[in-house]
Design a protein around this motif. Structure first.
Motif, short mmCIF file in Angstrom:
data_model
loop_
_atom_site.label_atom_id
_atom_site.label_comp_id
_atom_site.label_asym_id
_atom_site.label_seq_id
_atom_site.Cartn_x
_atom_site.Cartn_y
_atom_site.Cartn_z
N MET A 1 0.84 -1.18 0.00
CA MET A 1 0.00 0.00 0.00
C MET A 1 0.88 1.24 0.00
SD MET A 1 -3.23 0.96 2.45
CE MET A 1 -4.13 -0.42 1.80
N ALA A 2 0.51 2.21 -0.80
CA ALA A 2 1.25 3.47 -0.88
C ALA A 2 1.06 4.26 0.41
CB ALA A 2 0.77 4.27 -2.07
N THR A 3 1.93 5.22 0.61
CA THR A 3 1.78 6.08 1.77
C THR A 3 1.34 7.47 1.32
OG1 THR A 3 4.08 6.82 1.73
CG2 THR A 3 3.60 4.84 3.01
N ILE A 4 0.67 8.17 2.19
CA ILE A 4 0.15 9.49 1.85
C ILE A 4 1.28 10.49 1.59
CG2 ILE A 4 -0.09 10.34 4.20
CD1 ILE A 4 -2.89 11.45 3.16
N THR A 5 2.44 10.26 2.17
CA THR A 5 3.55 11.19 1.98
C THR A 5 4.12 11.12 0.56
OG1 THR A 5 5.10 9.56 2.85
CG2 THR A 5 4.21 11.15 4.41
N LYS A 6 3.79 10.08 -0.17
CA LYS A 6 4.30 9.94 -1.54
C LYS A 6 3.37 10.57 -2.59
CE LYS A 6 7.15 6.02 -0.55
NZ LYS A 6 8.52 6.17 -0.83
N LEU A 7 2.23 11.10 -2.14
CA LEU A 7 1.32 11.76 -3.07
C LEU A 7 1.93 13.08 -3.55
CD1 LEU A 7 -2.19 11.39 -1.41
CD2 LEU A 7 -1.35 10.22 -3.44
N THR A 8 1.78 13.35 -4.83
CA THR A 8 2.22 14.63 -5.38
C THR A 8 1.09 15.65 -5.22
OG1 THR A 8 1.36 14.20 -7.60
CG2 THR A 8 3.60 13.40 -7.12
N PRO A 9 1.41 16.94 -5.27
CA PRO A 9 0.35 17.96 -5.23
C PRO A 9 -0.68 17.76 -6.34
CG PRO A 9 2.47 18.99 -4.83
CD PRO A 9 2.75 17.55 -5.22
N GLN A 10 -0.24 17.31 -7.51
CA GLN A 10 -1.16 17.04 -8.63
C GLN A 10 -2.15 15.94 -8.25
OE1 GLN A 10 -1.51 18.52 -11.57
NE2 GLN A 10 -2.92 17.09 -12.52
N GLU A 11 -1.67 14.87 -7.64
CA GLU A 11 -2.55 13.77 -7.23
C GLU A 11 -3.54 14.23 -6.16
OE1 GLU A 11 0.16 9.80 -7.97
OE2 GLU A 11 0.64 11.05 -6.23
N VAL A 12 -3.07 15.03 -5.21
CA VAL A 12 -3.96 15.55 -4.17
C VAL A 12 -5.04 16.43 -4.79
CG1 VAL A 12 -4.10 16.99 -2.09
CG2 VAL A 12 -2.19 15.40 -2.38
N SER A 13 -4.68 17.24 -5.78
CA SER A 13 -5.66 18.08 -6.48
C SER A 13 -6.72 17.23 -7.16
CB SER A 13 -4.96 18.95 -7.52
OG SER A 13 -4.18 19.94 -6.91
#
Length: 61
Positions: A1-13
């Motif tokens: 499972m991925a971690t939230i810290t690896k999300l890019t700003p683009q993915e969060v958007s």
């Protein structure tokens, strides 16, 4: 499972835009290989409050 810290700003958007259009948190979580609780933290502003949602409007021709 991925971690939230690896999300890019683009993915969060993208996540925020999908939340705004009514997508279910568990479906978004599955698409990003995250726990639904992490999506909830984004939705409530507990995480990434400074990242705006991307515009997902479809232009009409």
């Amino acid at each position: 499972m991925a971690t939230i810290t690896k999300l890019t700003p683009q993915e969060v958007s993208i996540i925020k835009a999908r939340l705004a259009r009514g997508d279910f948190q568990h479906r978004i979580a599955a698409d990003f290989d995250l726990n639904q609780g992490r999506i909830s933290e984004i939705a409530t502003g507990k995480r990434f409050a400074d990242v705006p949602p991307v515009s997902m409007e479809v232009g009409h021709v």
